[in-house]
Design a protein around this motif. Sequence first.
Motif, PDB file in Angstrom:
ATOM      1  N   THR A  11      -7.286  30.614  -9.207  1.00 16.08           N
ATOM      2  CA  THR A  11      -7.956  29.767 -10.186  1.00 16.08           C
ATOM      3  C   THR A  11      -8.095  28.343  -9.672  1.00 16.08           C
ATOM      4  O   THR A  11      -7.184  27.809  -9.034  1.00 16.08           O
ATOM      5  N   VAL A  44      -0.630  18.990 -15.635  1.00 16.04           N
ATOM      6  CA  VAL A  44      -1.131  20.308 -15.245  1.00 16.04           C
ATOM      7  C   VAL A  44      -0.276  20.884 -14.122  1.00 16.04           C
ATOM      8  O   VAL A  44       0.111  22.070 -14.137  1.00 16.04           O
ATOM      9  N   GLU A  82       3.017  22.041 -15.529  1.00 17.42           N
ATOM     10  CA  GLU A  82       2.880  23.253 -16.348  1.00 17.42           C
ATOM     11  C   GLU A  82       2.655  24.475 -15.459  1.00 17.42           C
ATOM     12  O   GLU A  82       3.192  25.558 -15.735  1.00 17.42           O
ATOM     13  N   LEU A  83       1.881  24.326 -14.401  1.00 16.78           N
ATOM     14  CA  LEU A  83       1.672  25.427 -13.457  1.00 16.78           C
ATOM     15  C   LEU A  83       2.999  25.854 -12.838  1.00 16.78           C
ATOM     16  O   LEU A  83       3.291  27.055 -12.738  1.00 16.78           O
ATOM     17  N   ARG A  91       5.326  27.609 -15.395  1.00 20.25           N
ATOM     18  CA  ARG A  91       4.875  28.940 -15.801  1.00 20.25           C
ATOM     19  C   ARG A  91       4.693  29.894 -14.620  1.00 20.25           C
ATOM     20  O   ARG A  91       4.304  31.052 -14.792  1.00 20.25           O
ATOM     21  N   ILE A 126       2.458  29.811 -12.238  1.00 18.75           N
ATOM     22  CA  ILE A 126       1.037  30.152 -12.038  1.00 18.75           C
ATOM     23  C   ILE A 126       0.523  29.480 -10.769  1.00 18.75           C
ATOM     24  O   ILE A 126       0.755  28.287 -10.552  1.00 18.75           O
ATOM     25  N   ALA A 128      -0.040  21.472 -22.440  1.00 16.47           N
ATOM     26  CA  ALA A 128       0.725  22.677 -22.770  1.00 16.47           C
ATOM     27  C   ALA A 128      -0.068  23.591 -23.700  1.00 16.47           C
ATOM     28  O   ALA A 128      -0.113  24.821 -23.499  1.00 16.47           O
ATOM     29  N   PHE A 144      -2.734  25.578 -21.877  1.00 16.69           N
ATOM     30  CA  PHE A 144      -2.196  26.771 -21.211  1.00 16.69           C
ATOM     31  C   PHE A 144      -1.897  27.873 -22.229  1.00 16.69           C
ATOM     32  O   PHE A 144      -2.151  29.056 -21.969  1.00 16.69           O
ATOM     33  N   ASP A 145      -1.350  27.480 -23.376  1.00 15.37           N
ATOM     34  CA  ASP A 145      -1.059  28.465 -24.425  1.00 15.37           C
ATOM     35  C   ASP A 145      -2.331  29.168 -24.879  1.00 15.37           C
ATOM     36  O   ASP A 145      -2.302  30.349 -25.266  1.00 15.37           O
ATOM     37  N   ASP A 154      -4.827  29.904 -23.027  1.00  9.74           N
ATOM     38  CA  ASP A 154      -5.445  30.579 -21.880  1.00  9.74           C
ATOM     39  C   ASP A 154      -6.735  29.898 -21.427  1.00  9.74           C
ATOM     40  O   ASP A 154      -7.764  30.533 -21.172  1.00  9.74           O
ATOM     41  N   LEU A 206      -7.274  28.745 -18.645  1.00  6.68           N
ATOM     42  CA  LEU A 206      -7.550  29.088 -17.246  1.00  6.68           C
ATOM     43  C   LEU A 206      -8.590  30.197 -17.111  1.00  6.68           C
ATOM     44  O   LEU A 206      -9.176  30.371 -16.037  1.00  6.68           O
TER      45      LEU A 206
END
Length: 517
Positions: free
Chosen positions: A2, A24, A27-28, A31, A33, A72, A75-76, A78, A80
């Motif tokens: 992504t 960001v 958070e990545l 999580r 990601i 946050a 991301f919750d 989605d 992405l």
Amino acid sequence: MTTIYIPRDSGALALGADKVAKAVEAELAARGIEAKIVRTGSRGLYWLEPMVEVKTATGRVAYGPVRASDVASLFDADFLVGDKHEKSLGKPEEIPFLARQTRLTFARCGIIDPVSLDDYRALGGLVGLEKAVSMAPLDIVATVTESGLRGRGGAGFPTGIKWKTVHDAPGERKYVVCNADEGDSGTFADRMIMEGDPFVLIEGMAIAGIATGATKGYIYIRSEYPHAVATMNAAIDVARGAGVLGPRVLGSAHAFDMEVRVGAGAYVCGEETSLLNSLEGKRGVVRAKPPLPALQGLFGKPTVVNNVISLASVPIILDKGAAHYKDFGMGRSRGTIPIQIAGNVKHGGLFEAAFGMTLGEIVDEIGEGTASGRPVKAVQVGGPLGAYFPRALFDTPFDYEAFAAKDGLIGHAGIVVFDDSADMLSQARFAMEFCAVESCGKCTPCRIGSTRGVETLDRIGAGIEPEANLALVSDLCNTMKFGSLCALGGFTPYPVMSAITHFPDDFAPRAHKEAAE
């Protein structure tokens, strides 16, 4: 993997883009990601900055304005994969402000990594230069002339004529100088290009060098643009390493190299001869003309002096052809113009469009009126030397000749909007004060006339002989307009006289006293 696009444009940075990028990243990591973050320029929708975009299976999806505290929840939701969120904007190219534009010069701005030559090539970059290296210099000049491109820095002088003069001028060395001293109020197009798509400026300057026989270029950037300076320097290094600049441009027999020079903060150095003096290490004062810089410019050599947008418009002309570019616009104003909408306006930003839209369309439909919600009283076009237009002139097309016919100027195409709380006597005084502060001091009409102008407008504000002092202001403006060496003193009368002409009530003693109370 992504890809997440977050701007690093100065406007976005001022609104917290770095904090968003860090949030960001965090958070990545939290999580687990894997994603790639690309820092881009801005698309120019500043009321939506920082605008974050994500590459999905169906194209990019935008979210904005994003704050670090929103990350946050994005991301919750989605984001992405492009799912909905309260900050969802949909596909960026479908946002009405962008969808209505004709982006030629700014086609890549806000989309690519500014210092990735691969990104630049992938979206049509260097095609114009590749054509130029195989053309005769005079054929390049003829193409630019035929396109109708005029100087985007203020005067609107035909670019091709200037290049032809430099081409024909004798000289063992010639120069290309890019005027990036973007000092007008409400202007940011030059900065956006340098921070968001620097290679288009490098390509345009290289084409100018090949066309005129110049082998060296300088970009004169105002000191207040540190991010633009850094991005341009980085892009020049990349271009030189890739053979876009150097002794053999793209492997051809043409040599062209360039470097950045930083100005010291004088507004008058936006005037080309003052800029040349500054580049030479001298005090930034206006030179008398003749000789023209095209014949005796930097270090006394033939010199092309063009604005950022003028030079950045050249690659698409060489790529698509003169007829393609000339097809946009009206009258003698051909191509597109990056209109910068600022001031008390709901939707401030950069809007690139063909010449011909009316001022009313730009302010009321594109900008959607004032941010305060109050009625629009005046619009100043062309920076601090531009005229104030009332609503009665909003049917004026955005065109060099149309504005000149109404005693106005397009200048660098910056538009500053004022609501009905603005005091036009104060604005007229500011114009004179600005001129007095920024004057290089070389000519008397500018140096002394502006100082007397401030004093006279103060007397009008105090109710002292208003009719006599208004007549004196008019006389001062006439002297400055026709007696000043450069546009600083010569154009200061435009905002002053337009304020007096279109808003006479603001200069009446009673009205001014009531406003002050």
